[in-house]
Design an enzyme around this catalytic site. Structure first.
Site, PDB file in Angstrom:
ATOM      1  N   GLU A  75       0.839  -1.192   0.000  1.00  0.00           N
ATOM      2  CA  GLU A  75       0.000   0.000   0.000  1.00  0.00           C
ATOM      3  C   GLU A  75       0.872   1.240   0.000  1.00  0.00           C
ATOM      4  O   GLU A  75       1.913   1.259   0.646  1.00  0.00           O
ATOM      5  CB  GLU A  75      -0.862   0.047   1.275  1.00  0.00           C
ATOM      6  CG  GLU A  75      -1.791  -1.113   1.460  1.00  0.00           C
ATOM      7  CD  GLU A  75      -3.010  -1.037   0.567  1.00  0.00           C
ATOM      8  OE1 GLU A  75      -3.274   0.054   0.016  1.00  0.00           O
ATOM      9  OE2 GLU A  75      -3.668  -2.056   0.400  1.00  0.00           O
ATOM     10  N   PRO A  76       0.418   2.301  -0.653  1.00  0.00           N
ATOM     11  CA  PRO A  76       1.150   3.569  -0.522  1.00  0.00           C
ATOM     12  C   PRO A  76       0.914   4.145   0.870  1.00  0.00           C
ATOM     13  O   PRO A  76      -0.084   3.824   1.526  1.00  0.00           O
ATOM     14  CB  PRO A  76       0.512   4.467  -1.587  1.00  0.00           C
ATOM     15  CG  PRO A  76      -0.847   3.894  -1.790  1.00  0.00           C
ATOM     16  CD  PRO A  76      -0.732   2.416  -1.535  1.00  0.00           C
ATOM     17  N   LYS A  77       1.805   4.973   1.321  1.00  0.00           N
ATOM     18  CA  LYS A  77       1.643   5.668   2.594  1.00  0.00           C
ATOM     19  C   LYS A  77       0.859   6.944   2.328  1.00  0.00           C
ATOM     20  O   LYS A  77       1.296   7.802   1.579  1.00  0.00           O
ATOM     21  CB  LYS A  77       3.017   5.981   3.216  1.00  0.00           C
ATOM     22  CG  LYS A  77       2.973   6.924   4.403  1.00  0.00           C
ATOM     23  CD  LYS A  77       2.224   6.332   5.578  1.00  0.00           C
ATOM     24  CE  LYS A  77       2.232   7.288   6.763  1.00  0.00           C
ATOM     25  NZ  LYS A  77       0.946   7.899   7.015  1.00  0.00           N
ATOM     26  N   TRP A  78      -0.313   7.048   2.931  1.00  0.00           N
ATOM     27  CA  TRP A  78      -1.144   8.231   2.805  1.00  0.00           C
ATOM     28  C   TRP A  78      -0.825   9.165   3.961  1.00  0.00           C
ATOM     29  O   TRP A  78      -0.553   8.725   5.065  1.00  0.00           O
ATOM     30  CB  TRP A  78      -2.631   7.857   2.846  1.00  0.00           C
ATOM     31  CG  TRP A  78      -3.045   7.024   1.696  1.00  0.00           C
ATOM     32  CD1 TRP A  78      -3.091   5.661   1.644  1.00  0.00           C
ATOM     33  CD2 TRP A  78      -3.465   7.479   0.419  1.00  0.00           C
ATOM     34  NE1 TRP A  78      -3.514   5.254   0.421  1.00  0.00           N
ATOM     35  CE2 TRP A  78      -3.752   6.351  -0.355  1.00  0.00           C
ATOM     36  CE3 TRP A  78      -3.627   8.739  -0.132  1.00  0.00           C
ATOM     37  CZ2 TRP A  78      -4.199   6.448  -1.667  1.00  0.00           C
ATOM     38  CZ3 TRP A  78      -4.070   8.829  -1.435  1.00  0.00           C
ATOM     39  CH2 TRP A  78      -4.356   7.692  -2.190  1.00  0.00           C
ATOM     40  N   ASP A  79      -0.893  10.436   3.727  1.00  0.00           N
ATOM     41  CA  ASP A  79      -0.660  11.428   4.778  1.00  0.00           C
ATOM     42  C   ASP A  79      -2.024  11.908   5.257  1.00  0.00           C
ATOM     43  O   ASP A  79      -2.469  13.003   4.938  1.00  0.00           O
ATOM     44  CB  ASP A  79       0.186  12.581   4.238  1.00  0.00           C
ATOM     45  CG  ASP A  79       0.834  13.393   5.342  1.00  0.00           C
ATOM     46  OD1 ASP A  79       0.785  12.953   6.509  1.00  0.00           O
ATOM     47  OD2 ASP A  79       1.386  14.453   5.042  1.00  0.00           O
TER      48      ASP A  79
END
Length: 167
Positions: free
Chosen positions: A37-41
């Site tokens: 998964e991408p890292k969401w901010d």
């Protein structure tokens, strides 16, 4: 359709958390494979839609529904009762994720939240489906939870609008 969320997933929901690793495992290194998964901010949230409407919950078990009225409306319009999603609330500003704008939601007076939501609308990045049609599907492998027909059953409204999207 009057399904409610399963008792095992009534809010607040305990969400799975990321784990620290020394290296990224190869695709077949773990039983069942690996997904990334991408890292969401943003803020980690679960969205629960029951027969009585939708609610948004933090991973710490706090009801955040009042802070994101546009996500609440979008969830009620686009997700059928009996569904629980795990994901992240984010705000985009000038093509970038804006964590500061997200944090303002939690310190803004209740009366000022609608204007703030119009000025800096939030979006929800869903990355797991925990319940569908009133059934807890956490026992289904993750790859299966992301595929049709469960994902298709969520799409009552084909179009979403910026700031109220649940993509």
């Amino acid at each position: 359709m009057s399904e409610d969320v399963p008792a095992s997933l009534r809010p607040p929901v305990e969400l799975a958390l990321a784990k620290v690793a020394d290296a990224v495992p190869a695709e077949g290194a773990l039983p069942g494979g690996c997904l990334y998964e991408p890292k969401w901010d943003g803020y980690r949230l679960s969205i629960s839609v029951g027969a009585g409407g939708a609610s948004l919950w933090s991973r710490q078990g706090k009801d955040l529904s009042r802070y994101f009225p546009e996500l609440l409306r979008a969830a009620e319009a686009q997700i059928p009762p009996g569904c629980v999603l795990d994901g992240e609330a984010v705000i985009w500003t000038a093509g970038r994720l804006d964590f500061d704008a997200l944090q303002k939601r939690l310190v803004t007076a209740h009366s000022a939240l609608p204007a703030l939501a119009r000025k800096s609308p939030a979006s929800f990045a869903a990355f797991d489906l925990l319940a569908v049609a009133g059934h807890d599907i956490r026992g289904t492998p993750l790859a299966g939870r992301r595929l049709a027909p469960a994902a298709e059953s969520l799409t009552r409204n084909q179009g979403t609008q910026r700031g109220a999207d649940l993509a």
